[in-house]
Design a protein around this motif. Structure first.
Motif, PDB file in Angstrom:
ATOM      1  N   GLY A  26      46.885  40.898  51.471  1.00 55.02           N
ATOM      2  CA  GLY A  26      46.596  39.479  51.304  1.00 55.02           C
ATOM      3  C   GLY A  26      45.323  39.250  50.521  1.00 55.02           C
ATOM      4  N   ALA A  27      44.279  40.001  50.855  1.00 54.33           N
ATOM      5  CA  ALA A  27      43.010  39.853  50.138  1.00 54.33           C
ATOM      6  C   ALA A  27      43.160  40.243  48.678  1.00 54.33           C
ATOM      7  N   ALA A  28      43.921  41.312  48.416  1.00 56.79           N
ATOM      8  CA  ALA A  28      44.119  41.759  47.038  1.00 56.79           C
ATOM      9  C   ALA A  28      44.908  40.735  46.229  1.00 56.79           C
ATOM     10  N   LEU A  29      45.971  40.194  46.824  1.00 58.81           N
ATOM     11  CA  LEU A  29      46.771  39.197  46.106  1.00 58.81           C
ATOM     12  C   LEU A  29      45.950  37.938  45.814  1.00 58.81           C
ATOM     13  N   ARG A  30      45.185  37.481  46.781  1.00 57.24           N
ATOM     14  CA  ARG A  30      44.361  36.287  46.554  1.00 57.24           C
ATOM     15  C   ARG A  30      43.367  36.539  45.425  1.00 57.24           C
ATOM     16  N   ARG A  31      42.735  37.694  45.436  1.00 52.38           N
ATOM     17  CA  ARG A  31      41.766  38.004  44.383  1.00 52.38           C
ATOM     18  C   ARG A  31      42.458  38.088  43.022  1.00 52.38           C
ATOM     19  N   ARG A  32      43.597  38.724  42.958  1.00 48.82           N
ATOM     20  CA  ARG A  32      44.309  38.868  41.688  1.00 48.82           C
ATOM     21  C   ARG A  32      44.761  37.512  41.147  1.00 48.82           C
ATOM     22  N   ILE A  33      45.157  36.624  42.033  1.00 48.04           N
ATOM     23  CA  ILE A  33      45.595  35.292  41.595  1.00 48.04           C
ATOM     24  C   ILE A  33      44.405  34.455  41.158  1.00 48.04           C
ATOM     25  N   LEU A  34      43.326  34.463  41.943  1.00 47.16           N
ATOM     26  CA  LEU A  34      42.163  33.641  41.617  1.00 47.16           C
ATOM     27  C   LEU A  34      41.508  34.078  40.314  1.00 47.16           C
ATOM     28  N   THR A  35      41.530  35.380  40.028  1.00 47.36           N
ATOM     29  CA  THR A  35      40.874  35.888  38.828  1.00 47.36           C
ATOM     30  C   THR A  35      41.828  36.017  37.646  1.00 47.36           C
ATOM     31  N   MET A  36      43.062  35.555  37.831  1.00 52.83           N
ATOM     32  CA  MET A  36      44.071  35.520  36.769  1.00 52.83           C
ATOM     33  C   MET A  36      44.575  36.895  36.358  1.00 52.83           C
ATOM     34  N   ARG A  37      44.320  37.924  37.166  1.00 53.87           N
ATOM     35  CA  ARG A  37      44.978  39.199  36.909  1.00 53.87           C
ATOM     36  C   ARG A  37      46.485  39.039  37.092  1.00 53.87           C
ATOM     37  N   LEU A  38      46.860  38.144  37.978  1.00 52.44           N
ATOM     38  CA  LEU A  38      48.251  37.708  38.082  1.00 52.44           C
ATOM     39  C   LEU A  38      48.307  36.289  37.529  1.00 52.44           C
ATOM     40  N   ALA A  39      48.974  36.119  36.424  1.00 49.34           N
ATOM     41  CA  ALA A  39      48.985  34.831  35.737  1.00 49.34           C
ATOM     42  C   ALA A  39      49.857  33.817  36.475  1.00 49.34           C
ATOM     43  N   PRO A  40      49.602  32.521  36.278  1.00 46.92           N
ATOM     44  CA  PRO A  40      50.474  31.498  36.852  1.00 46.92           C
ATOM     45  C   PRO A  40      51.925  31.739  36.451  1.00 46.92           C
ATOM     46  N   GLY A  41      52.814  31.674  37.433  1.00 49.70           N
ATOM     47  CA  GLY A  41      54.228  31.891  37.171  1.00 49.70           C
ATOM     48  C   GLY A  41      54.662  33.340  37.185  1.00 49.70           C
ATOM     49  N   ALA A  42      53.739  34.283  37.334  1.00 51.45           N
ATOM     50  CA  ALA A  42      54.092  35.704  37.330  1.00 51.45           C
ATOM     51  C   ALA A  42      54.966  36.042  38.538  1.00 51.45           C
ATOM     52  N   ILE A  43      55.975  36.886  38.320  1.00 50.34           N
ATOM     53  CA  ILE A  43      56.859  37.330  39.398  1.00 50.34           C
ATOM     54  C   ILE A  43      56.135  38.377  40.234  1.00 50.34           C
ATOM     55  N   ARG A 166      43.945  24.475  48.482  1.00 50.90           N
ATOM     56  CA  ARG A 166      44.845  24.379  47.323  1.00 50.90           C
ATOM     57  C   ARG A 166      44.067  24.034  46.052  1.00 50.90           C
ATOM     58  N   LEU A 167      43.120  23.112  46.148  1.00 48.66           N
ATOM     59  CA  LEU A 167      42.313  22.756  44.987  1.00 48.66           C
ATOM     60  C   LEU A 167      41.530  23.957  44.461  1.00 48.66           C
ATOM     61  N   LEU A 168      40.974  24.745  45.374  1.00 49.87           N
ATOM     62  CA  LEU A 168      40.129  25.857  44.958  1.00 49.87           C
ATOM     63  C   LEU A 168      40.913  26.949  44.242  1.00 49.87           C
ATOM     64  N   ILE A 169      42.195  27.080  44.570  1.00 49.71           N
ATOM     65  CA  ILE A 169      43.019  28.058  43.850  1.00 49.71           C
ATOM     66  C   ILE A 169      43.043  27.720  42.367  1.00 49.71           C
ATOM     67  N   ASP A 170      43.335  26.454  42.048  1.00 50.99           N
ATOM     68  CA  ASP A 170      43.404  26.082  40.638  1.00 50.99           C
ATOM     69  C   ASP A 170      42.016  25.960  40.019  1.00 50.99           C
ATOM     70  N   HIS A 171      41.010  25.592  40.802  1.00 56.78           N
ATOM     71  CA  HIS A 171      39.650  25.547  40.255  1.00 56.78           C
ATOM     72  C   HIS A 171      39.249  26.927  39.754  1.00 56.78           C
ATOM     73  N   ALA A 172      39.533  27.954  40.562  1.00 57.80           N
ATOM     74  CA  ALA A 172      39.203  29.319  40.161  1.00 57.80           C
ATOM     75  C   ALA A 172      39.975  29.726  38.910  1.00 57.80           C
ATOM     76  N   ARG A 173      41.259  29.403  38.884  1.00 57.09           N
ATOM     77  CA  ARG A 173      42.090  29.823  37.746  1.00 57.09           C
ATOM     78  C   ARG A 173      41.727  29.063  36.477  1.00 57.09           C
ATOM     79  N   ILE A 174      41.429  27.781  36.613  1.00 55.14           N
ATOM     80  CA  ILE A 174      41.000  27.017  35.441  1.00 55.14           C
ATOM     81  C   ILE A 174      39.701  27.594  34.899  1.00 55.14           C
ATOM     82  N   GLY A 175      38.762  27.871  35.802  1.00 59.14           N
ATOM     83  CA  GLY A 175      37.488  28.431  35.367  1.00 59.14           C
ATOM     84  C   GLY A 175      37.645  29.767  34.673  1.00 59.14           C
ATOM     85  N   ARG A 176      38.564  30.612  35.172  1.00 63.47           N
ATOM     86  CA  ARG A 176      38.778  31.926  34.548  1.00 63.47           C
ATOM     87  C   ARG A 176      39.445  31.765  33.187  1.00 63.47           C
ATOM     88  N   THR A 177      40.348  30.823  33.077  1.00 58.28           N
ATOM     89  CA  THR A 177      41.025  30.586  31.804  1.00 58.28           C
ATOM     90  C   THR A 177      40.032  30.143  30.731  1.00 58.28           C
TER      91      THR A 177
END
Length: 241
Positions: A26-43, A166-177
């Motif tokens: 769980g911690a690894a997936l959250r980190r990968r998603i927040l830092t965009m190692r797993l991109a939005p929409g990735a399977i 939920r907001l912080l998930i996209d805040h992190a991803r927007i910032g990384r993008t």
């Protein structure tokens, strides 16, 4: 190595092993998603994740259902799990609602914070500043996420926390993008870190109005930085062309 049972445990190890591995996954997936190692929409490949973290598929599916509830993952019938998408409409909704959620959380935190709460928040802020010094972008994004999540925890409001998460998930991803490494961006990072410090002190003083003002200014800084990247000034055409 002993094989796993159907419930995901290793014989002789007890359920704790599966719970621990689920926590690591769980911690690894959250980190990968927040830092965009797993991109939005990735399977998300359940089999590969199960093998990587030494789990059977049932606990992996259970974790994904939980993370879908948090907003990290999208689940649809007869389709593989995907990282939550992020599009223009999502960005517009983010900027419409973010001020209300962030300001409410920060105001409530100022009203309800204990001395122990403030010390935890200060520790997270130290990690944020250290990541900035180390120029570790991923660590900084994760520490920033934890900083604002901790404010939500301090607010102690069961209705507010899911929206903030939920907001912080996209805040992190927007910032990384939109991350860029130039002198202007580093100056903005210093300003953001200073705003964090001021928010901590306003919460420590139990000053909800100042905390709200600082939270709004902090979000406005993020919005200006993202807008500057997304809509830069056009390049001048050289004379004579």
């Amino acid at each position: 190595m002993a094989s796993e049972r159907a419930d995901g445990t290793v014989p002789g190890s007890g359920v704790a092993t599966t719970l621990d591995r689920k926590g690591v996954l769980g911690a690894a997936l959250r980190r990968r998603i927040l830092t965009m190692r797993l991109a939005p929409g990735a399977i998300l490949d359940e089999v590969a994740l199960a093998e990587e973290f030494g789990l059977s598929r049932p606990p992996v599916r259970e974790l994904m259902r939980h993370m879908a509830g948090e907003g990290y993952i999208e689940l649809e019938a007869n389709r593989p799990a995907r990282v939550t998408s992020m599009n223009f409409n999502a960005l517009r909704d983010f900027f419409l609602v973010a001020p209300m959620i962030y300001i409410s959380a920060t105001k409530l935190a100022a009203e309800r914070a204990t001395s122990a709460d403030v010390e935890r928040l200060r520790a997270i802020q130290r990690a944020f500043r250290q990541a900035a010094v180390d120029t570790d972008v991923d660590a900084r994004i994760f520490a920033n996420n934890e900083f604002h999540l901790e404010i939500g925890r301090i607010a102690r409001n069961d209705y507010l926390m899911p929206s903030l998460t939920r907001l912080l998930i996209d805040h992190a991803r927007i910032g990384r993008t939109f991350f860029r490494d130039d002198p202007a961006a580093r100056d903005q990072l210093d300003l953001a870190a200073g705003q964090h410090d001021a928010i901590v002190e306003a919460i420590a003083r139990h000053d909800p109005e100042e905390s709200a003002r600082l939270a709004r200014a902090h979000l406005d800084l993020s919005r200006r930085n993202m807008a500057a990247y997304a809509a830069p000034e056009g390049m001048d055409v050289p004379a004579g062309l």
